[in-house]
Scaffold this motif. Structure first.
Motif, PDB file in Angstrom:
ATOM      1  N   ASP A   1      -6.790   2.306  -5.725  1.00  0.00           N
ATOM      2  CA  ASP A   1      -7.650   1.959  -4.587  1.00  0.00           C
ATOM      3  C   ASP A   1      -8.199   3.190  -3.858  1.00  0.00           C
ATOM      4  O   ASP A   1      -8.363   3.158  -2.643  1.00  0.00           O
ATOM      5  N   LEU A   2      -8.524   4.241  -4.597  1.00  0.00           N
ATOM      6  CA  LEU A   2      -9.103   5.421  -3.969  1.00  0.00           C
ATOM      7  C   LEU A   2     -10.447   5.105  -3.318  1.00  0.00           C
ATOM      8  O   LEU A   2     -10.838   5.748  -2.348  1.00  0.00           O
TER       9      LEU A   2
ATOM     10  N   VAL B   1       0.226   3.887   5.920  1.00  0.00           N
ATOM     11  CA  VAL B   1       0.950   3.825   4.654  1.00  0.00           C
ATOM     12  C   VAL B   1       2.413   4.181   4.888  1.00  0.00           C
ATOM     13  O   VAL B   1       2.686   5.198   5.525  1.00  0.00           O
ATOM     14  N   PRO B   2       3.351   3.359   4.412  1.00  0.00           N
ATOM     15  CA  PRO B   2       3.112   2.123   3.679  1.00  0.00           C
ATOM     16  C   PRO B   2       2.817   0.949   4.613  1.00  0.00           C
ATOM     17  O   PRO B   2       3.230   0.948   5.771  1.00  0.00           O
TER      18      PRO B   2
ATOM     19  N   VAL C   1      -3.530   4.372  -2.566  1.00  0.00           N
ATOM     20  CA  VAL C   1      -4.704   4.758  -1.792  1.00  0.00           C
ATOM     21  C   VAL C   1      -5.100   6.220  -1.958  1.00  0.00           C
ATOM     22  O   VAL C   1      -6.081   6.655  -1.356  1.00  0.00           O
ATOM     23  N   ARG C   2      -4.380   6.976  -2.789  1.00  0.00           N
ATOM     24  CA  ARG C   2      -4.655   8.411  -2.832  1.00  0.00           C
ATOM     25  C   ARG C   2      -4.569   9.048  -4.211  1.00  0.00           C
ATOM     26  O   ARG C   2      -5.311   9.973  -4.509  1.00  0.00           O
ATOM     27  N   ASP C   3      -3.682   8.611  -5.083  1.00  0.00           N
ATOM     28  CA  ASP C   3      -3.327   9.379  -6.267  1.00  0.00           C
ATOM     29  C   ASP C   3      -4.218   9.117  -7.471  1.00  0.00           C
ATOM     30  O   ASP C   3      -4.726   8.016  -7.669  1.00  0.00           O
ATOM     31  N   GLU C   4      -4.343  10.156  -8.305  1.00  0.00           N
ATOM     32  CA  GLU C   4      -4.924   9.975  -9.624  1.00  0.00           C
ATOM     33  C   GLU C   4      -3.882   9.324 -10.530  1.00  0.00           C
ATOM     34  O   GLU C   4      -2.697   9.237 -10.193  1.00  0.00           O
TER      35      GLU C   4
ATOM     36  N   PHE D   1       0.853  -1.190   0.000  1.00  0.00           N
ATOM     37  CA  PHE D   1       0.000   0.000   0.000  1.00  0.00           C
ATOM     38  C   PHE D   1       0.889   1.240   0.000  1.00  0.00           C
ATOM     39  O   PHE D   1       1.780   1.376   0.845  1.00  0.00           O
ATOM     40  N   TRP D   2       0.610   2.183  -0.924  1.00  0.00           N
ATOM     41  CA  TRP D   2       1.500   3.323  -1.104  1.00  0.00           C
ATOM     42  C   TRP D   2       0.752   4.507  -1.708  1.00  0.00           C
ATOM     43  O   TRP D   2      -0.374   4.379  -2.157  1.00  0.00           O
TER      44      TRP D   2
END
Length: 202
Positions: free
Chosen positions: A149-150, A167-168, A126-129, A93-94
């Motif tokens: 995985d947003l 994270v991570p 978990v966050r980025d476009e 997860f990153w």
């Protein structure tokens, strides 16, 4: 939930791992090593919790049922946990703004080059476009795919093992899709290598 067992390391090695985890925190997310909760409640804008590098291994007889999740990769394809069974999986997860994620990326790449034919490597961002994630992967030479995985589907499927926003975090699944090990925070590459060797040779 399966009961975690202590990693097969001596007390001296465990102390050394604790010191390494502390050093990683000082160079990465936070100077506060006392608790994940304290970092979560700090009120700053970093938006994630720094793990301490702690390793939890799960005895084969105590791993419970295979995990279930399904989500879209950044390339637009969909991949389920069920489709991964038959081969161990390393899932990291990153996100791009996470300092320890940047530090551990070259080590994960090296492990992927070593074990990529025996173990499936995946990320879960978990966050980025897409553009931000792809820029990170290009900059750090990441060759394995990542979930977008947003919506938290992968995280939810592993919620018993991965604290929200920790994270991570790196999870290793055995060939049956059960959680065999978890590392909260930045990896120690030698420890993850040992875990992956065990799963590759199981």
């Amino acid at each position: 939930m399966p009961s975690p067992i202590s990693p097969r390391f001596s007390r001296k090695q465990a102390l050394s791992l604790g010191l390494l985890g502390g050093a990683a925190l000082l160079t990465a997310c936070s100077a506060d090593e006392d608790s994940l909760a304290a970092q979560a409640n700090a009120g700053d804008s970093k938006g994630y919790i720094a793990g301490d590098g702690s390793v939890t291994e799960y005895a084969e007889a105590e791993r419970g049922e295979p995990v279930e999740f399904e989500n879209e990769l950044f390339d637009g394809s969909t991949l389920s946990a069920a489709s991964l069974r038959g081969k161990p999986v390393m899932l990291n997860f990153w996100y791009a703004g996470c300092a320890p994620c940047r530090i551990e990326a070259p080590e994960l790449n090296s492990l992927h080059q070593t074990f990529g034919d025996k173990i499936t490597f995946l990320g879960a961002n978990v966050r980025d476009e897409k553009g931000t994630a792809e820029a990170f992967e290009k900059n750090f030479g990441v060759e394995y795919p990542s979930y977008r995985d947003l919506n938290g589907k992968v995280l939810l499927g592993l919620s018993k093992y991965v604290p929200a926003q920790a994270v991570p975090t790196t999870v290793v699944l055995d060939a049956q899709g059960r959680v065999a090990a978890r590392i909260l925070g930045q990896i120690d590459p030698s420890i993850l290598r040992t875990i992956l060797e065990e799963q590759a040779n199981a």
